[in-house]
Design an enzyme around this catalytic site. Structure first.
Site, PDB file in Angstrom:
ATOM      1  CB  CYS A 406      -0.966  -0.039   1.179  1.00  0.00           C
ATOM      2  SG  CYS A 406      -2.355   1.107   1.017  1.00  0.00           S
ATOM      3  CG  HIS A 533      -3.541  -3.747   3.081  1.00  0.00           C
ATOM      4  ND1 HIS A 533      -2.616  -3.219   3.951  1.00  0.00           N
ATOM      5  CD2 HIS A 533      -4.141  -2.691   2.474  1.00  0.00           C
ATOM      6  CE1 HIS A 533      -2.659  -1.890   3.883  1.00  0.00           C
ATOM      7  NE2 HIS A 533      -3.572  -1.552   2.998  1.00  0.00           N
ATOM      8  CD  GLU A 535      -1.104  -6.497   5.179  1.00  0.00           C
ATOM      9  OE1 GLU A 535      -1.354  -5.310   5.460  1.00  0.00           O
ATOM     10  OE2 GLU A 535      -0.530  -6.840   4.127  1.00  0.00           O
TER      11      GLU A 535
END
Length: 598
Positions: A406, A533, A535
């Site tokens: 990001c 993202h 994650e």
């Protein structure tokens, strides 16, 4: 439907989220369909505007819900995908009740905490508990859940949580004792001055809970060391529960040990008795729990280390980057390395710090230079941006594996513009709205209104427009992927030709072709940036491909892995697949070379 309410006593932050996730993990290992709800008693509508220092990271769901980080624990432990309504806040409840009152739904009656607020809480839980969840991230919605884990945030006695406690007092009677279990997590401290475990805080919190109309069925005692039989008997006697209902959860070597410890102390057996579950209690010898045990053993027996520098803005609080840290840990486990994270504040790398705080400046640069890889995660604002750009320049020039997420990805674009394309005034609209040379621009659909709910957030499609690169291979050579986003700014599409001429290839774009989603730098062992993202969808047994690539490159194993010769993730019975493609179970004894490719 069975319900498990998890409450906390004495202090917050003692592991209710991990206990809730672990209870769900054990029940799921028995073959039950499990869902989870997190209740946050604050008045905020959601977590979208929280400072990371205030409440940790904001976790993003597929449907764009910006929720409490504990829902990330639930998704990772249970390998499911939840919805925004699985996070209940006081603000959401009150907004719903007020909207109903304005519509005249209450027929002119006085709207009160009891029964209107408490009824709304109960109705919300009953509705959300029945929503089928996406099992294993496969995109396939399963059947209605059979068990719902509900975590009540804060501690018993907090004024903010009183309406929720009252609601669950009524709820327990409504669904019946055979369908409701209250699990109370409490601290049992051991003051250095006395050297003995103190049960009084637990006694007081249980007394408070009982005074409010809820009786704990299980008391989970959090402590630094194991509780002996005498202390356990004392808690049993004063808290009006059987000894078998007092469970000791001392500090473990990793969170992966928590479900195993709870299972060892008979938690599954108790749930079967409490809920009067049918059939004999199955204990699959090589099922999900077996995989979890192998994962915990793997974590505890790693000898080699790997160091990743995390250059960010909120490094004083680890929970600010909870999902990033978990994703790095998942990938480190996959390559059999013990992870060491060097947390570096972006401002400490800047020249201004060299003059004002030279020790911090040199210590930060030393940590960066000694790291095996670099990650610059997401964030907001302009503090530390110049330090992040300097760190990325170092990684690019020294061929250090780098992942930008990001804002970190946007900083990598700025770094290339300034130091390779000689655009010294290249800036982002986030830092300077009037910049004449904006490389990172505000999204056209973003209006200058309230900040809440104005981002491009949630699950979005990314298409690989350039195939055969590192990141494409890590994702299993698929045509498209689906990852979660959370941003207001993007790469200026007018700058793409210049950037590509300098070796920055935008290999993944959105469905319009206008948004640059994935960047990969030529002639570098691993220099990757993603606008999304990844994650948020990483799992202990299924590491996120971009993170996995970073760790492989940092360990000098990426080339071998991509060639299909790696044997780094033998974890018996592990399910090791791309985060966004269909799951493929790897049976025991099979090679798991294609950990993120299947």
């Amino acid at each position: 439907m069975k319900y498990i309410l998890v409450t906390g006593g004495v202090i917050s932050g003692i592991g209710k989220g991990v206990v809730s996730s672990s209870c769900g993990t054990l029940l799921k290992s028995m073959g039950f369909r499990v869902t989870a709800i997190k209740i946050d008693p604050y008045i905020n509508i959601d977590a979208s505007l929280f400072s990371p220092y205030e409440h940790g990271e904001v976790f993003v769901l597929d449907d764009g819900g910006e929720v409490d980080l504990d829902l990330g624990n639930y998704e990772r432990f249970l390998d499911i995908k939840l919805h925004r309504d699985n996070n209940i806040t006081t603000g959401k409840i009150y907004r719903q009740v007020i909207e109903r009152e304005r519509r005249g739904d209450y027929l002119g009656k006085t709207v009160q905490i009891i029964p209107h607020i408490t009824n709304e809480i109960m109705d919300w839980v009953l509705r959300v508990a029945k929503i089928p969840v996406d099992e294993h991230g496969s995109g396939k919605i399963g059947d209605e859940p059979e068990i719902c884990i509900i975590e009540l945030g804060g501690t018993i006695g907090d004024i903010e949580g009183m309406p929720f406690v009252e609601a669950f007092r009524q709820f327990a009677r409504k669904v019946g004792p055979e369908n409701f279990c209250c699990v109370h997590v409490s601290l049992v401290p051991k003051p250095k001055a006395t050297g003995e475990l103190k049960t009084k805080p637990t006694q007081v919190s249980v007394k408070e809970l009982r005074a409010l109309g809820l009786s704990p069925d299980l008391i989970i005692c959090r402590s630094e060391e194991a509780i002996n039989a005498e202390v356990r008997e004392k808690i049993s006697n004063y808290c009006h529960v059987e000894c078998e209902q007092v469970i000791c959860l001392s500090d473990q070597s990793s969170i992966y040990r928590v479900p195993l410890e709870l299972e060892k102390q008979g938690l599954i057996k108790y749930f079967y008795q409490k809920f009067q579950l049918p059939n004999a209690m199955p204990i699959p010898p090589r099922g999900f729990l077996y995989k979890w045990k192998k994962l915990a053993e793997r974590h505890d027996n790693m000898n080699k280390t790997i160091t990743i520098a995390l250059v960010g803005k909120y490094t004083r609080l680890e929970d600010s980057y909870a999902s990033v840290i978990k994703s790095l840990q998942h990938s480190a486990l996959a390559i059999n390395r013990k992870l060491i994270i060097s947390y570096i504040e972006g401002t400490n790398l800047e020249e201004a710090t060299k003059e004002s705080q030279p020790k911090q400046y040199y210590d930060s640069w030393k940590a960066l230079c000694e790291a095996n890889g670099l990650i610059v995660p997401g964030g907001f604002g302009d503090r530390g941006i110049e330090g992040k750009i300097l760190a990325i320049k170092h990684a690019r020039e020294k061929k250090i594996p780098f992942l930008g997420v990001c804002l970190g990805y946007q900083c990598a674009v700025l770094e290339l513009c300034r130091n390779v394309l000689n655009m010294r005034d290249a800036e982002s609209h986030e830092q300077n709205k009037d910049s004449p040379n904006a490389v990172i621009i505000e999204m056209p659909e973003h209006t200058n209104c309230d900040l809440g709910g104005t981002m491009r957030v949630g699950r979005r499609e990314t298409i690989f427009v350039i195939k055969g690169g590192i990141i494409h291979k890590l994702y299993g050579n698929v045509d498209r992927i689906y990852e979660r986003h959370r941003h207001r700014y993007e790469v200026n599409p007018e700058m793409v030709p210049k950037l590509e001429s300098a070796g920055m290839m935008f290999v993944g774009r959105d469905t319009t072709g206008e948004r640059m989603e994935i960047m990969e730098l030529k002639d570098h062992p691993y220099f990757v940036g993603v606008q999304f993202h990844p994650e948020y969808t990483s799992r202990p047994l299924k590491p996120s491909p971009p993170y996995y690539g970073l760790l492989l490159a940092a360990a000098n194993k990426l080339t071998t892995y991509l060639a299909g010769k790696s044997n780094d993730f033998p974890g018996e019975g592990s399910t090791t697949t791309s985060t966004n493609t269909s799951d493929t179970d790897v049976s025991e004894g099979e090679s798991t070379d294609n950990c993120c490719k299947s």
